[in-house]
Design a protein around this motif. Structure first.
Motif, short mmCIF file in Angstrom:
data_model
loop_
_atom_site.label_atom_id
_atom_site.label_comp_id
_atom_site.label_asym_id
_atom_site.label_seq_id
_atom_site.Cartn_x
_atom_site.Cartn_y
_atom_site.Cartn_z
N LEU A 166 3.53 25.41 -5.92
CA LEU A 166 3.84 25.66 -7.33
C LEU A 166 5.34 25.51 -7.62
O LEU A 166 5.73 25.08 -8.71
CB LEU A 166 3.38 27.07 -7.73
N ILE A 167 6.18 25.87 -6.65
CA ILE A 167 7.63 25.76 -6.89
C ILE A 167 8.21 24.49 -6.26
O ILE A 167 9.42 24.26 -6.31
CB ILE A 167 8.39 27.00 -6.37
N GLY A 168 7.36 23.67 -5.66
CA GLY A 168 7.81 22.40 -5.09
C GLY A 168 8.67 22.55 -3.87
O GLY A 168 9.56 21.72 -3.62
N ARG A 169 8.41 23.56 -3.08
CA ARG A 169 9.21 23.83 -1.88
C ARG A 169 8.44 23.40 -0.64
O ARG A 169 7.31 23.82 -0.43
CB ARG A 169 9.54 25.32 -1.80
N ASN A 170 9.05 22.57 0.18
CA ASN A 170 8.43 22.10 1.42
C ASN A 170 8.59 23.17 2.49
O ASN A 170 9.70 23.40 2.98
CB ASN A 170 9.06 20.78 1.88
N ILE A 171 7.48 23.78 2.87
CA ILE A 171 7.55 24.87 3.85
C ILE A 171 6.98 24.46 5.21
O ILE A 171 6.83 25.32 6.09
CB ILE A 171 6.83 26.15 3.33
N LEU A 172 6.67 23.20 5.41
CA LEU A 172 6.02 22.81 6.66
C LEU A 172 6.89 23.09 7.89
O LEU A 172 6.37 23.55 8.91
CB LEU A 172 5.57 21.36 6.59
#
Length: 344
Positions: A166-172
């Motif tokens: 939803l916030i466009g943050r890449n958490i991989l």
């Protein structure tokens, strides 16, 4: 003697959430649909372990999306017939079985009010999956043990992925750190089994966590109650320092989730007080130096405090299982309860 389903499913938890690495685009597509709605707040509706996952969801989504997040009171819909206005809300229902009547009634009501409803469930054929406008399936396989373990982990990770898409943050890359930690815990099952032995005759305890890990305390206490029949009382460690501090006495068992991060200063103050009272302290922590002073389990991870509830619950699940085992309980079939609980 064959292994219990609960321990098999705890072990499966690692591979199930690892599979989420291949589901990123699925969550991106879900997020696109959600972004088209100008929602003003988020409301979680859940029961039991799912409600504990929602408690972390409240902390995590509220802090990252910066919108108010609340936990629904289903009885306002089912018994009192006084539902709140959900028209501008994003309503997220979490149910392992997808069959809880009260959860589904809230979703039905929210649909009628024009809210966007999301179902997070492990049952594609369940009632919830049929009525939620958007579904996120846990893909955990059938959970045969009454005590939820792998589905609880999947619920946390579903919330984690949904929030960050939803916030466009890449958490991989961050997620890889979580997976590495859980794989390490999986390899240390025998170590955890040994840690359980001093608590064979424990009949009551307190379980503490602060902020994001309040959910971990709630879920751990629930597992101890339903699998070992222990009177395990969960508290925010801040709340515990008020009236419940009267419980702290010589030999009283206190389990405490103590992550590195913003809450550490407060946790150290609580630990000092508990030690002065003579409590039997057991910690779950990623601060290895604390284990020079307190008994507990080291969780090898260097991640922000707000996501520690995902790896921190994993050793607690193993602990709960092996405690039930040495007490001679059957964690797959606890007395008086069943897998799907129907409430109104």
């Amino acid at each position: 003697m064959s292994e219990k389903f609960m321990i098999k499913e705890i072990r499966e938890g690692f591979s199930i959430i690892k599979s989420y690495k291949d589901r990123w685009e699925e969550f991106v597509e879900v997020s696109k649909r959600i972004k088209s709605l100008d929602f003003q707040n988020i409301v979680f509706v859940a029961r039991g372990s799912s409600d504990n996952a929602a408690t972390w969801g409240k902390y995590y989504m509220e802090s990252h999306l910066r919108v108010p997040v609340s936990l629904c009171a289903p009885s306002l819909f089912t018994i009192y017939k006084l539902p709140p206005n959900l028209k501008s809300s994003l309503v997220i229902a979490i149910s392992q079985s997808g069959e809880s009547d009260d959860i589904c009634e809230v979703v039905n009501n929210a649909n009628k009010q024009g809210a966007l409803t999301i179902g997070i469930t492990n049952n594609p054929q369940g009632k919830l999956a049929q009525i939620a406008k958007i579904n996120i399936f846990l893909n955990s396989g059938i959970e045969k043990s009454v005590a939820a373990t792998k589905t609880y982990l999947s619920q946390l990770v579903s919330i984690y992925f949904l929030t960050n898409t939803l916030i466009g943050r890449n958490i991989l890359p961050e997620f890889d750190k979580i997976l590495n930690t859980m794989e390490d815990i999986l390899k240390r099952e025998e170590e955890i089994k040994e840690k359980v032995k001093p608590y064979k005759y424990m009949e009551h305890c307190a379980v503490l966590g602060r902020g994001f890990n309040l959910s971990t305390a709630l879920e751990t206490a629930l597992k101890l109650k339903e699998t070992s029949y222990i009177i395990a009382q969960p508290y925010s460690s801040a709340d515990f320092m008020h009236g419940p501090l009267a419980l702290a006495s010589e030999g009283f068992p206190v389990f405490f989730f103590v992550p590195k991060g913003e809450s550490m200063e407060h946790s150290l103050e609580v630990l000092k007080t508990l030690k002065e009272k003579g409590s039997d302290i057991f910690i779950f922590t990623n601060e290895i130096d604390l284990l020079k002073e307190y008994d507990g389990i080291y969780i090898n991870c260097d991640i922000p405090e707000y996501i520690t509830p995902i790896p921190f619950i994993y050793p607690a699940q193993f602990f709960a299982y092996y405690l039930a085992e040495i007490k001679g309980r059957d964690p797959d079939n606890p007395r008086n309860i069943r897998k799907v609980t129907i409430t109104r």
